[in-house]
Design a protein around this motif. Structure first.
Motif, PDB file in Angstrom:
ATOM      1  N   ASP A  46      -7.211  -4.004  -7.836  1.00  0.00           N
ATOM      2  CA  ASP A  46      -7.348  -4.035  -6.218  1.00  0.00           C
ATOM      3  C   ASP A  46      -6.737  -2.749  -5.586  1.00  0.00           C
ATOM      4  O   ASP A  46      -7.366  -2.342  -4.540  1.00  0.00           O
ATOM      5  CB  ASP A  46      -7.206  -5.372  -5.417  1.00  0.00           C
ATOM      6  N   ASP A  47      -5.406  -2.374  -6.213  1.00  0.00           N
ATOM      7  CA  ASP A  47      -4.875  -1.377  -5.854  1.00  0.00           C
ATOM      8  C   ASP A  47      -4.633  -1.308  -4.289  1.00  0.00           C
ATOM      9  O   ASP A  47      -4.595  -0.259  -3.566  1.00  0.00           O
ATOM     10  CB  ASP A  47      -5.613   0.071  -5.997  1.00  0.00           C
ATOM     11  N   THR A  48      -4.256  -2.371  -3.767  1.00  0.00           N
ATOM     12  CA  THR A  48      -4.381  -2.348  -2.347  1.00  0.00           C
ATOM     13  C   THR A  48      -2.665  -2.822  -1.661  1.00  0.00           C
ATOM     14  O   THR A  48      -2.014  -3.348  -2.238  1.00  0.00           O
ATOM     15  CB  THR A  48      -5.291  -3.617  -1.701  1.00  0.00           C
TER      16      THR A  48
ATOM     17  N   PRO B 297      -3.301  -6.638 -11.557  1.00  0.00           N
ATOM     18  CA  PRO B 297      -2.400  -5.965 -12.450  1.00  0.00           C
ATOM     19  C   PRO B 297      -1.744  -4.504 -11.909  1.00  0.00           C
ATOM     20  O   PRO B 297      -0.837  -3.887 -12.288  1.00  0.00           O
ATOM     21  CB  PRO B 297      -3.155  -5.765 -13.610  1.00  0.00           C
ATOM     22  N   HIS B 298      -2.431  -4.198 -10.500  1.00  0.00           N
ATOM     23  CA  HIS B 298      -1.977  -3.103 -10.019  1.00  0.00           C
ATOM     24  C   HIS B 298      -2.279  -3.023  -8.562  1.00  0.00           C
ATOM     25  O   HIS B 298      -3.402  -3.226  -8.086  1.00  0.00           O
ATOM     26  CB  HIS B 298      -2.797  -1.813 -10.608  1.00  0.00           C
ATOM     27  N   GLY B 299      -1.182  -2.969  -7.688  1.00  0.00           N
ATOM     28  CA  GLY B 299      -1.608  -2.617  -6.353  1.00  0.00           C
ATOM     29  C   GLY B 299       0.074  -2.196  -5.614  1.00  0.00           C
ATOM     30  O   GLY B 299       0.747  -2.185  -6.310  1.00  0.00           O
ATOM     31  N   HIS B 300      -0.062  -2.325  -4.329  1.00  0.00           N
ATOM     32  CA  HIS B 300       1.027  -1.699  -3.552  1.00  0.00           C
ATOM     33  C   HIS B 300       1.473  -2.718  -2.671  1.00  0.00           C
ATOM     34  O   HIS B 300       1.921  -2.370  -1.351  1.00  0.00           O
ATOM     35  CB  HIS B 300       0.727  -0.455  -3.047  1.00  0.00           C
ATOM     36  N   VAL B 301       1.479  -4.209  -2.624  1.00  0.00           N
ATOM     37  CA  VAL B 301       1.831  -5.172  -1.849  1.00  0.00           C
ATOM     38  C   VAL B 301       3.168  -4.835  -1.670  1.00  0.00           C
ATOM     39  O   VAL B 301       4.054  -4.733  -2.700  1.00  0.00           O
ATOM     40  CB  VAL B 301       1.400  -6.400  -2.250  1.00  0.00           C
TER      41      VAL B 301
ATOM     42  N   PHE C 212       6.657  -0.068 -13.096  1.00  0.00           N
ATOM     43  CA  PHE C 212       7.475   1.340 -13.144  1.00  0.00           C
ATOM     44  C   PHE C 212       6.645   2.393 -12.769  1.00  0.00           C
ATOM     45  O   PHE C 212       6.076   3.037 -13.608  1.00  0.00           O
ATOM     46  CB  PHE C 212       8.090   1.254 -14.674  1.00  0.00           C
ATOM     47  N   ARG C 213       7.082   2.930 -11.577  1.00  0.00           N
ATOM     48  CA  ARG C 213       6.504   4.323 -11.135  1.00  0.00           C
ATOM     49  C   ARG C 213       7.165   5.389 -11.059  1.00  0.00           C
ATOM     50  O   ARG C 213       8.063   5.505  -9.930  1.00  0.00           O
ATOM     51  CB  ARG C 213       5.515   3.894  -9.836  1.00  0.00           C
ATOM     52  N   PRO C 214       7.372   6.373 -11.924  1.00  0.00           N
ATOM     53  CA  PRO C 214       8.479   7.320 -11.860  1.00  0.00           C
ATOM     54  C   PRO C 214       8.230   8.569 -11.296  1.00  0.00           C
ATOM     55  O   PRO C 214       8.815   9.704 -11.502  1.00  0.00           O
ATOM     56  CB  PRO C 214       8.701   7.487 -13.480  1.00  0.00           C
TER      57      PRO C 214
ATOM     58  N   LEU D  44      -2.701   5.617 -16.076  1.00  0.00           N
ATOM     59  CA  LEU D  44      -2.620   7.204 -15.539  1.00  0.00           C
ATOM     60  C   LEU D  44      -3.792   7.152 -14.397  1.00  0.00           C
ATOM     61  O   LEU D  44      -4.836   6.879 -14.564  1.00  0.00           O
ATOM     62  CB  LEU D  44      -2.939   7.864 -16.842  1.00  0.00           C
ATOM     63  N   HIS D  45      -3.075   7.655 -13.393  1.00  0.00           N
ATOM     64  CA  HIS D  45      -3.933   7.808 -12.162  1.00  0.00           C
ATOM     65  C   HIS D  45      -4.024   9.230 -11.648  1.00  0.00           C
ATOM     66  O   HIS D  45      -3.256   9.498 -10.668  1.00  0.00           O
ATOM     67  CB  HIS D  45      -3.209   6.852 -10.962  1.00  0.00           C
ATOM     68  N   PRO D  46      -4.852   9.962 -12.227  1.00  0.00           N
ATOM     69  CA  PRO D  46      -4.852  11.443 -11.905  1.00  0.00           C
ATOM     70  C   PRO D  46      -5.859  11.918 -10.954  1.00  0.00           C
ATOM     71  O   PRO D  46      -6.731  10.819 -10.449  1.00  0.00           O
ATOM     72  CB  PRO D  46      -5.197  12.008 -13.274  1.00  0.00           C
TER      73      PRO D  46
ATOM     74  N   PRO E   4     -13.101   1.200 -11.088  1.00  0.00           N
ATOM     75  CA  PRO E   4     -13.017   2.396 -10.283  1.00  0.00           C
ATOM     76  C   PRO E   4     -12.042   2.081  -8.986  1.00  0.00           C
ATOM     77  O   PRO E   4     -11.701   0.863  -8.835  1.00  0.00           O
ATOM     78  CB  PRO E   4     -14.157   2.076  -9.434  1.00  0.00           C
ATOM     79  N   TRP E   5     -11.262   3.297  -8.776  1.00  0.00           N
ATOM     80  CA  TRP E   5      -9.988   3.201  -7.947  1.00  0.00           C
ATOM     81  C   TRP E   5     -10.200   3.930  -6.498  1.00  0.00           C
ATOM     82  O   TRP E   5     -10.898   4.950  -6.408  1.00  0.00           O
ATOM     83  CB  TRP E   5      -9.058   3.921  -8.856  1.00  0.00           C
ATOM     84  N   TRP E   6      -9.644   3.563  -5.673  1.00  0.00           N
ATOM     85  CA  TRP E   6      -9.390   4.054  -4.478  1.00  0.00           C
ATOM     86  C   TRP E   6     -10.681   4.661  -3.648  1.00  0.00           C
ATOM     87  O   TRP E   6     -11.491   3.795  -3.075  1.00  0.00           O
ATOM     88  CB  TRP E   6      -8.598   5.451  -4.594  1.00  0.00           C
TER      89      TRP E   6
ATOM     90  N   SER F 219       3.623   0.778 -16.493  1.00  0.00           N
ATOM     91  CA  SER F 219       4.020   1.988 -15.855  1.00  0.00           C
ATOM     92  C   SER F 219       2.932   2.449 -15.300  1.00  0.00           C
ATOM     93  O   SER F 219       2.004   2.113 -15.880  1.00  0.00           O
ATOM     94  CB  SER F 219       4.916   2.941 -16.773  1.00  0.00           C
ATOM     95  N   ASP F 220       3.298   3.283 -14.276  1.00  0.00           N
ATOM     96  CA  ASP F 220       2.051   3.916 -13.578  1.00  0.00           C
ATOM     97  C   ASP F 220       2.427   5.279 -13.263  1.00  0.00           C
ATOM     98  O   ASP F 220       3.560   5.803 -12.961  1.00  0.00           O
ATOM     99  CB  ASP F 220       1.761   3.060 -12.197  1.00  0.00           C
ATOM    100  N   HIS F 221       1.552   6.152 -13.541  1.00  0.00           N
ATOM    101  CA  HIS F 221       1.745   7.733 -13.540  1.00  0.00           C
ATOM    102  C   HIS F 221       0.593   8.337 -12.399  1.00  0.00           C
ATOM    103  O   HIS F 221      -0.533   8.388 -12.959  1.00  0.00           O
ATOM    104  CB  HIS F 221       1.708   8.265 -14.852  1.00  0.00           C
TER     105      HIS F 221
HETATM  106 ZN   LIG Z   1      -2.103   2.515  -7.010  1.00  0.00          ZN
END
Ligand SMILES: [Zn+2]
Length: 476
Positions: A416-418, A36-40, A197-199, A307-309, A385-387, A250-252
């Motif tokens: 996987d955020d990959t 559900p979340h990644g950067h391919v 959606f990443r604004p 939310l990715h702070p 857990p991320w990054w 969306s992703d922030h």
């Molecule tokens: Zn990410």
């Protein structure tokens, strides 16, 4: 794509628990991957061109790898990382690969080593162990595989058994690659490849070219982004377009988790910033306020908020000046959630229409802040857990530190955020193995019967991420 060469990889060492963990892992080893979340890059799957050489596929874009070598004196340019000013970098894939292999020992004990080894053996079917001596042999074998039709992106997507993959785009993206995917039967609402959606580049006043980006947002949507109301209308319009392209979230990516309702002051702040007269504190206040605006939009359009702070971007300023963003120069900072999220939670925390998936780069907050928050507000779910934290050790500690307060069902499943497409099945496999080990311990300690552990592991690997991210649901 389960592991065959090391069947007990990451499973508990104690024989009783290992036997239980094997049983549990077997239930999920072959389940489809929900990502559900990644950067391919969606263009990869839209165009379905063969991958370039092994180094350009596996090393150059992977900042986990290049930053480690950089920390030991190997310049990013020597590994082919592009420069901002176009000054020359290494372009010979074999030379990059050899240089990388010479430094392979640096990755002992790291998840990067595990992911790459598993990618080589499980995805590419190679037997040779990577070392300076085998560098050429491994490179040649990889290059030969990459030339085969079975190793094109779409063929790999099928083999990886990915049910849905979300990519991440800015509101300024024309979504043409997703349109191509939809035309080919791969994308669109309910599709196999969807966007997110990443604004950040139109919300973070300190983002490069923020004001020009906001102008562009106006051109794309036909709204007057010279005014705050026009700006909000433009964002709403882009969210609609993203939803039409399959987005469910969306992703922030903010520096802090702060939220704030500026009320009527928001328009004044926006005007100041547009005139280039932003004051100290405006950047954080505006981002904090926009999280409330986006929450309000989510109540209407149903997008799940991520939310990715906590990432201090471009901490390594030399690296940023030379090579730009997202090349390994970011470092986490301590992050506070309890007070920071209070304005958002006061307004919408108990509203079941809102769903916020919270991530952290600050492991200290799992037990003290995040598990109690997610265990007490209907709108909150804990992200994986991320990054810097998406390693076997932290995945295990995540279950140990949050389950007693938040349970399993206030967590969102693995993410996987990959950027590294070929590592997707490997990373999900690692998370499934760690969960099998954790649940096996609960069973061994007579805290959970085996049949419930069996149901739970399937939920964690498959049902929960689908449900949390609304895959397969009809959007508003
Ligand atoms: Zn990410």
């Amino acid at each position: 794509m389960p592991t065959s060469t090391r069947p007990d990889l990451l499973l508990p060492a104690e024989p009783g628990q290992r036997a239980l963990a094997r049983e549990l892992y077997a239930l999920v080893a072959r389940l489809p991957v929900i990502s559900p979340h990644g950067h391919v890059d969606p263009g990869l799957l839209a165009d379905d061109e063969p991958f370039p050489d092994p180094s350009r596929l596996l090393i150059v874009p992977d900042h986990y790898l290049t930053r480690m070598l950089f920390s030991q004196g190997v310049l990013p340019a020597e590994l082919g990382v592009p420069t901002r000013d176009g000054s020359p970098v290494e372009t010979d894939g074999r030379r990059i690969w050899r240089r990388f292999a010479e430094h392979w020992h640096l990755f002992r004990g790291t998840p990067s080593r595990l992911w790459l080894e598993q990618t080589l053996t499980e995805v590419f079917g190679l037997d040779a162990r990577l070392s300076p001596q085998t560098a050429d042999e491994v490179y040649d074998a990889l290059a030969a595989r990459l030339a085969e039709p079975d190793f094109r992106p779409r063929a790999l997507f099928e083999r990886f058994n990915i049910e849905v993959l979300a990519t991440t785009e800015s509101p300024l993206d024309d979504l043409s690659r997703h349109a191509k995917l939809a035309a080919d039967g791969w994308g669109g609402p309910g599709g196999r490849v969807v966007t997110t959606f990443r604004p950040d580049n139109v919300v973070d006043l300190e983002f490069e070219d923020w004001s020009a980006n906001v102008d562009r947002l106006g051109e794309i949507t036909g709204e007057d982004t010279g005014t705050y109301q026009g700006y909000l209308a433009a964002l709403r319009a882009r969210r609609e377009a993203f939803i039409a392209a399959g987005a469910t979230s969306s992703d922030h990516g903010h520096l802090t988790a702060r939220t704030l309702d500026l009320g009527a002051d928001a328009a004044a702040l926006f005007d100041r910033a547009r005139r280039g007269r932003a004051e100290p504190g405006d950047t954080e206040a505006f981002q904090a306020h926009m999280l409330l605006e986006f929450a309000r939009m989510s109540l209407d359009d149903g997008l799940v908020m991520q939310l990715h702070p906590g990432a201090v971007r471009n901490h390594n300023r030399w690296l940023h000046a030379r090579h730009g963003r997202d090349v390994g120069g970011d470092v986490p900072q301590a992050t506070e959630f309890v007070h920071a999220l209070a304005p958002l939670l006061d307004a919408y925390g108990n509203d079941p229409r809102l769903r916020v998936v919270l991530y952290t780069l600050d492991e200290d907050t799992f037990t003290r802040e995040l598990a109690p928050l997610a265990g007490g507000y209907a709108a909150l779910v804990l992200g994986a857990p991320w990054w810097f934290l998406d390693s076997p050790e932290v995945l295990r500690r995540f279950r140990e530190t949050v389950t007693e307060t938040a349970g399993f069902y206030n967590t969102a499943g693995f993410v996987d955020d990959t950027r590294a497409f070929c590592s997707i099945p490997v990373r999900h496999d690692v998370a499934r193995r760690v969960d099998a080990g954790f649940l096996a311990r609960l069973v061994a300690e007579h805290r959970l019967p085996m049949d419930e552990a069996a149901e739970t592991i399937v939920d964690l690997a498959y049902r929960l991420p689908k449900q949390v991210f609304k895959f397969g649901e009809k959007q508003a």
